[in-house]
Design a protein around this motif. Structure first.
Motif, PDB file in Angstrom:
ATOM      1  N   PHE A 158       8.283  -1.816  -0.487  1.00 31.03           N
ATOM      2  CA  PHE A 158       7.258  -2.139  -2.251  1.00 31.03           C
ATOM      3  C   PHE A 158       7.552  -3.389  -2.513  1.00 31.03           C
ATOM      4  O   PHE A 158       7.004  -4.124  -2.966  1.00 31.03           O
ATOM      5  CB  PHE A 158       8.079  -1.216  -3.696  1.00 31.03           C
ATOM      6  N   HIS A 159       8.484  -4.386  -1.894  1.00 29.58           N
ATOM      7  CA  HIS A 159       8.998  -5.807  -2.461  1.00 29.58           C
ATOM      8  C   HIS A 159       8.078  -7.032  -1.411  1.00 29.58           C
ATOM      9  O   HIS A 159       8.471  -8.374  -1.969  1.00 29.58           O
ATOM     10  CB  HIS A 159      10.483  -6.149  -1.927  1.00 29.58           C
ATOM     11  N   ASN A 160       7.179  -6.105  -0.750  1.00 30.41           N
ATOM     12  CA  ASN A 160       6.020  -6.953   0.510  1.00 30.41           C
ATOM     13  C   ASN A 160       4.978  -6.642  -0.034  1.00 30.41           C
ATOM     14  O   ASN A 160       4.783  -7.193   1.100  1.00 30.41           O
ATOM     15  CB  ASN A 160       7.141  -7.619   1.680  1.00 30.41           C
ATOM     16  N   ALA A 161       4.878  -5.725  -0.883  1.00 36.36           N
ATOM     17  CA  ALA A 161       3.879  -4.857  -0.799  1.00 36.36           C
ATOM     18  C   ALA A 161       3.081  -4.216   0.261  1.00 36.36           C
ATOM     19  O   ALA A 161       1.405  -4.617   0.793  1.00 36.36           O
ATOM     20  CB  ALA A 161       2.466  -5.749  -1.686  1.00 36.36           C
ATOM     21  N   MET A 162       3.618  -3.469   1.191  1.00 33.25           N
ATOM     22  CA  MET A 162       3.564  -3.597   2.390  1.00 33.25           C
ATOM     23  C   MET A 162       3.195  -1.822   2.380  1.00 33.25           C
ATOM     24  O   MET A 162       3.966  -1.257   2.979  1.00 33.25           O
ATOM     25  CB  MET A 162       3.852  -4.133   4.043  1.00 33.25           C
ATOM     26  N   PRO A 163       2.147  -1.495   2.776  1.00 34.76           N
ATOM     27  CA  PRO A 163       2.065   0.230   2.023  1.00 34.76           C
ATOM     28  C   PRO A 163       1.440   0.625   4.016  1.00 34.76           C
ATOM     29  O   PRO A 163      -0.107   0.127   3.935  1.00 34.76           O
ATOM     30  CB  PRO A 163       1.000   0.637   1.522  1.00 34.76           C
ATOM     31  N   LEU A 164       2.082   0.709   4.611  1.00 29.08           N
ATOM     32  CA  LEU A 164       1.493   0.872   5.811  1.00 29.08           C
ATOM     33  C   LEU A 164       1.833   2.095   6.036  1.00 29.08           C
ATOM     34  O   LEU A 164       2.599   2.585   7.126  1.00 29.08           O
ATOM     35  CB  LEU A 164       2.545  -0.128   7.219  1.00 29.08           C
ATOM     36  N   THR A 165       1.059   3.215   5.350  1.00 33.07           N
ATOM     37  CA  THR A 165       1.271   4.459   5.459  1.00 33.07           C
ATOM     38  C   THR A 165      -0.480   5.039   4.775  1.00 33.07           C
ATOM     39  O   THR A 165      -1.442   4.157   5.182  1.00 33.07           O
ATOM     40  CB  THR A 165       1.731   5.502   4.172  1.00 33.07           C
ATOM     41  N   ALA A 166      -0.563   6.470   5.292  1.00 31.99           N
ATOM     42  CA  ALA A 166      -1.693   7.276   5.619  1.00 31.99           C
ATOM     43  C   ALA A 166      -1.505   8.233   3.909  1.00 31.99           C
ATOM     44  O   ALA A 166      -2.490   8.714   4.221  1.00 31.99           O
ATOM     45  CB  ALA A 166      -1.535   7.552   6.975  1.00 31.99           C
ATOM     46  N   THR A 167      -0.651   8.245   3.397  1.00 33.28           N
ATOM     47  CA  THR A 167      -0.530   8.755   2.451  1.00 33.28           C
ATOM     48  C   THR A 167      -0.855   8.653   1.011  1.00 33.28           C
ATOM     49  O   THR A 167      -0.861   7.584   1.054  1.00 33.28           O
ATOM     50  CB  THR A 167       1.428   9.056   1.505  1.00 33.28           C
ATOM     51  N   PRO A 168      -1.668   9.586   0.435  1.00 36.07           N
ATOM     52  CA  PRO A 168      -2.858   9.486  -0.346  1.00 36.07           C
ATOM     53  C   PRO A 168      -2.009   9.111  -1.574  1.00 36.07           C
ATOM     54  O   PRO A 168      -2.740   8.378  -2.597  1.00 36.07           O
ATOM     55  CB  PRO A 168      -3.637  10.485  -0.617  1.00 36.07           C
ATOM     56  N   ALA A 169      -0.595   9.405  -1.597  1.00 42.20           N
ATOM     57  CA  ALA A 169      -0.401   8.765  -2.713  1.00 42.20           C
ATOM     58  C   ALA A 169      -0.467   7.004  -3.451  1.00 42.20           C
ATOM     59  O   ALA A 169      -0.612   6.455  -4.454  1.00 42.20           O
ATOM     60  CB  ALA A 169       0.735   9.021  -2.398  1.00 42.20           C
ATOM     61  N   LEU A 170      -1.041   6.582  -2.415  1.00 40.58           N
ATOM     62  CA  LEU A 170      -1.106   5.236  -1.965  1.00 40.58           C
ATOM     63  C   LEU A 170      -2.429   4.780  -3.051  1.00 40.58           C
ATOM     64  O   LEU A 170      -2.168   3.163  -2.863  1.00 40.58           O
ATOM     65  CB  LEU A 170      -0.185   4.193  -0.870  1.00 40.58           C
ATOM     66  N   ILE A 171      -3.387   5.749  -3.089  1.00 42.27           N
ATOM     67  CA  ILE A 171      -4.837   5.500  -3.190  1.00 42.27           C
ATOM     68  C   ILE A 171      -4.421   4.843  -5.244  1.00 42.27           C
ATOM     69  O   ILE A 171      -5.524   4.456  -5.499  1.00 42.27           O
ATOM     70  CB  ILE A 171      -5.329   6.524  -3.475  1.00 42.27           C
TER      71      ILE A 171
END
Length: 715
Positions: A158-171
Motif C-alpha cells: 500500500f505504501h508504493n501503490a503496488m496491487p500485484l493481485t487478482a483480488t476483486p477487492a482492489l476494484i
C-alpha cells in the motif's frame, strides 16, 4: 534499500540500476514485474493484476507476458521472459495448473527472485495435485526461486501503490496506506480484510495471500518483515500451521520489535477443519494444540474476523496486560446496550467489576451522582460532556480496573460532541474501548481519528477485550531433562517403535519423578507376588491399551486364591477379545484407596505444533470429556498450576465449597515432570490415566498408563 522500505525512492518508483534484489525486496519492492499469462479481459482473474496496477498508479516497470497477443489491455505484450528489456524480480504466473511448472522453469532461467502462482489444482486437489505442487517446489528450490502459493491471489504494497493481485477487492478506487500487515492463507479473506478495513477508514502496510505455502510460509514471511518500519502489527488469517519453526522465529522477532501478532484461525469445529482441508489441501490438526501453540508464542487469537483490524487500536504498543485476569470497568448511557457486551464478556470469562465506593464518592464531588450497580450507568446524566469525561477518567484511575469500556446509546448517532468527544478527551493511561449501540458512523470516525478503538457490534467488542486481557506474551519453557536422566529413560524404553507395556511405562514415569503404585508382574500359572491386599490385576500387553474394554482388569482382589482365579479369567477374556495380542503377564498392583479424584495426564508430539501436554478429568470418560487444559511442552510448575485452574472439574480438589483440598502442588509437579518427555524426540505419546490425586500433602500416584515410541519430531 532496506527490506520493505521505500522511503528512499519516489512513491511507486523503483531504481532499476540497483544490485540484484533479495527475495524480500523482490516480494514487495521489485525492480520489475512480469505478468505471465495476463489476459486482455480485465474482468477475469488472470487480467485483473494489470488492471489494478494501472488503476492505482503503480509507477514501477510492469511487463505483460502473453505469447498469443502483441498487446494486452492496450499495452505491449512480450512473447517470453527472455524478450523483456529490463530486470524482473517478481513474476505473477497467471497460467493454468498444467502450464505452471514450465513457467517456473522459465523464471529460473531469467533469474527471477520470486514467483507468485495464481492457479489452484495443486495440494488442494488431492494426491495428483499434491505431486504437481511437489514438482514445482522442487524445481524452484533447486533453481533459487522463491514461491508464493500456489493458489495465491497475490499481494499488495500500500505504501508504493503496488496491487500485484487478482483480488476483486482492489476494484475500489482507493488504497489506504496504514500500519497493519495482513498475511493470509486464504486469498479471498485477504481481500475481505482489506475491504472491511477500508470501509472503516483503516489502512494497511502490506497484504499477502500465500495459498498452499509450497515454499514461503506465514512464519518465514512474517519473520522477514518483523522489522519493517511501515508495519506496527501483523494480522494473520490461517487455516493450519505448516512450519512451526518459522512461526516461532516470527513471533520472537515481532515480540522484540514490540509488534503484536493477531490471528484468526479456522478449526474451532470439525466442520471448520473440513472446510480448511477442502480449501487449500491443509491437514488441520487439533484446535486445542494450535491454541496452545499460538498462546505460547504470544500470538493473540481472536474469534471474530473484524476483531483482527479493530484490536490493534486497543493494544497499541502497550504490550500484554500487567495483571492476569484483570477486570473491566463499564461506563454507559444505555443499560440495555451495556448488557449486550457485559453478558458476552461473562461467557468469555471476563470479570466486570462494579464501581467501587471510592469511585462513586469521587464522582459525587464532581457533581455526578449515580446509583450503585454492576456498571456506572449515566443514562440520565451521560449527555453532559463534563459528566461523561469525569466518569471515564475516574474509572480509569480506579486501581481495580485493567480496562475501561464505554457504551453509548442513541445520542452517539447525532451528538458525538457530547457522547464521544469526552471519551476521546479523557485522560488516563489504561486501555479503553467504546461500543456504539446505534449505527453511528460519524462517531466511529471521530474515534478512529483519535486512535480510540470503537466497535460496531457487542460480539467483536467483547472478543477484543477478552483477547487483550488473555494475552500473556511469549511462554516460558519448562526445565529440560538432565542428560543422565534422559539416558536412563532411553535405556528403559528401548529403541524399537511401538507401545510399551504398562509396567515399562510406569517405570519410566517413576524415573521422571512421578509416584507410581506398588506393583509386580505375575506370569501365567505362577505364584502370586507378595503385595499387600487388596490388589488390582491387569493384563500386561502392548496390544491392549484399553484394558477395561477387553475384560483385562479385576478390582478388589482380597487374597492369593482370588488373584489366581482373576488372572485366569483375565487371560481367557483377553484372548477372546484379541487372539493375537502379545501377553507379557499380569500386572498386580496394590489397590489405591486414598484418592480424592482421578485425572488424565497426557503427552503427545503433535505433527503441526510439536510436543504438548494435556490435563483433564480421568477415568473411562476421559476421551469424551471436553474439559481439558493444553500447553506446549515442557511446562514450568507455574504453568502447570495454571492448567489445574483452567480445568473446571478440578474445582473438586481446589477447595470448592469446603470440599477437601487435593494435593494441587504435587499434581502440578507431575504435569511438569511428564511434559519433560518433550526432550525425547522418539516418544510420540504418553498417558497416565488415571493419576490419583490424594488429600493435600499426600501426593499423587500413577496407577495406569502407556508410552508409545515412534518417528521423531517432524518439524
Amino acid at each position: 534499500m532496506t527490506r520493505g522500505n521505500v522511503d528512499d525512492v519516489p512513491t511507486g518508483a523503483v531504481d532499476e540500476n540497483m544490485a540484484p534484489s533479495t527475495w524480500q525486496q523482490a516480494l514487495f519492492t521489485p525492480r520489475g514485474i512480469a505478468l505471465i499469462g495476463v489476459t486482455n479481459d480485465a474482468s477475469r482473474l488472470s487480467g485483473g493484476p494489470l488492471f489494478y496496477l494501472r488503476k492505482h498508479g503503480y509507477a514501477g516497470p510492469v511487463y505483460p507476458v502473453n505469447s498469443r497477443r502483441e498487446s494486452v489491455q492496450g499495452e505491449r505484450a512480450y512473447a517470453s521472459l527472455a524478450d523483456i528489456p529490463g530486470p524482473v524480480d517478481h513474476a505473477y504466473i497467471l497460467l493454468n495448473t498444467d502450464d505452471a511448472l514450465d513457467a517456473v522453469r522459465n523464471c529460473i532461467g531469467a533469474r527471477v527472485r520470486v514467483a507468485t502462482l495464481l492457479a489452484g489444482g495443486f495440494a488442494d486437489a488431492g494426491p495428483e495435485g499434491l505431486e504437481k505442487q511437489r514438482q514445482v517446489a522442487e524445481a524452484a528450490r533447486a533453481g533459487g526461486l522463491r514461491i508464493v502459493g500456489p493458489n495465491s491471489l497475490g499481494l499488495v504494497n500500500f505504501h508504493n501503490a503496488m496491487p500485484l493481485t487478482a483480488t476483486p477487492a482492489l476494484i475500489r478506487a482507493d488504497m489506504i496506506p496504514g500500519r497493519l500487515m495482513v498475511i493470509s492463507q486464504s486469498g479471498s479473506m485477504m481481500g475481505t480484510l482489506i475491504s472491511r478495513g477500508h470501509a472503516r477508514g483503516i489502512g494497511f502496510s502490506k497484504a499477502i495471500s500465500i495459498g498452499n505455502e509450497s515454499d514461503l510460509t506465514v512464519g518465514e514471511i512474517g519473520a522477514a518483515f518483523a522489522d519493517d518500519p511501515e508495519t506496527e502489527a501483523f494480522l494473520l488469517f490461517i487455516e493450519t500451521i505448516r512450519d512451526r519453526a518459522a512461526m516461532t522465529r516470527f513471533a520472537e522477532l515481532a515480540h522484540r520489535q514490540g509488534k503484536p501478532i493477531l490471528a484468526f484461525k479456522l478449526g474451532r469445529s470439525e466442520a471448520g477443519r473440513q472446510m480448511a482441508v477442502s480449501h487449500t489441501g491443509a491437514i488441520v490438526g487439533s484446535d486445542r494444540a494450535a491454541d496452545a501453540f499460538l498462546k505460547h508464542l504470544g500470538i493473540v487469537r481472536v474469534d471474530h474476523i473484524e476483531t483482527l483490524f479493530e484490536l490493534p487500536a486497543l493494544i497499541g504498543r502497550r504490550g500484554p496486560p500487567k495483571r492476569r485476569g484483570g477486570a473491566v470497568g463499564v461506563v454507559t448511557t444505555t443499560g440495555g446496550g451495556a448488557a449486550l457486551v457485559v453478558d458476552r464478556l461473562g461467557t468469555l470469562g471476563v470479570t466486570v467489576t462494579p464501581p467501587s465506593a471510592a469511585v462513586l464518592s469521587a464522582l459525587h464531588t464532581k457533581d455526578v451522582v449515580v446509583q450503585p450497580g454492576q456498571v456506572l450507568d449515566l443514562t440520565m446524566a451521560g449527555t453532559r460532556y463534563e459528566a461523561m469525561r469525569a466518569a471515564v477518567e475516574t474509572m480509569q484511575a480506579a486501581p481495580e480496573n485493567e480496562l475501561v469500556l464505554t457504551v453509548t446509546g442513541n445520542s452517539a448517532e447525532f451528538r458525538g460532541d457530547l457522547t464521544v468527544r469526552p471519551i476521546i478527551d479523557a485522560t488516563g493511561d489504561k486501555p479503553r474501548a467504546v461500543f456504539l449501540a446505534p449505527n453511528a458512523e460519524q462517531s466511529l470516525k471521530l474515534l478512529a481519528e483519535a486512535g480510540v478503538p470503537g466497535f460496531r457490534t457487542p460480539e467483536s467488542c467483547a472478543d477484543a477485550i477478552a483477547a487483550y486481557l488473555g494475552w500473556t506474551g511469549p511462554g516460558v519453557r519448562g526445565e529440560p531433562l538432565a542428560p543422565k536422566l534422559a539416558a536412563t529413560l532411553r535405556d528403559g524404553l528401548g529403541s524399537a517403535d511401538g507401545t510399551r507395556n504398562e509396567r515399562q511405562s510406569l517405570v519410566a514415569f517413576a524415573t521422571l519423578g512421578i509416584a507410581t503404585a506398588e506393583s509386580a508382574v505375575m506370569e501365567p500359572d505362577a505364584e502370586p507376588p507378595s503385595i499387600g491386599y487388596p490388589v488390582v490385576a491387569k493384563i500386561l500387553s502392548p496390544d491392549v491399551p484399553h484394558k477395561t474394554e477387553a475384560g483385562g482388569v479385576a478390582l478388589r482382589i482380597g487374597s492369593p486364591e482370588e488373584l489366581r482365579d482373576a488372572a485366569s479369567r483375565i487371560l481367557a477374556r483377553v484372548r477372546d477379545y484379541k487372539a493375537d495380542a502379545r501377553i507379557e503377564g499380569i500386572l498386580v498392583q496394590r489397590m489405591e484407596t486414598r484418592g480424592l479424584i482421578e485425572v488424565l495426564l497426557g503427552y503427545r508430539r503433535d505433527p503441526h505444533v510439536g510436543p504438548i501436554v494435556t490435563l483433564a478429568m480421568g477415568g473411562v470418560l476421559a476421551e469424551i470429556h471436553a474439559d481439558a487444559a493444553v500447553r506446549m511442552a515442557p511446562v514450568t510448575v507455574a504453568a502447570a498450576t495454571e492448567m489445574i485452574q483452567e480445568v473446571a472439574s478440578l474445582a473438586l480438589i481446589r477447595g470448592y465449597r469446603g470440599l477437601p483440598r487435593g494435593d494441587v502442588a504435587a499434581l502440578a509437579e507431575a504435569v511438569a515432570a511428564l511434559s519433560r518427555l518433550a526432550d525425547l524426540e522418539e516418544v510420540a505419546e504418553a498417558e497416565i490415566n488415571p493419576l490419583i490425586v490424594r488429600h493435600d500433602g499426600e501426593g499423587v500416584v500413577a496407577v495406569d498408563g502407556l508410552i508409545v515410541l515412534g518417528g521423531g519430531d517432524p518439524a
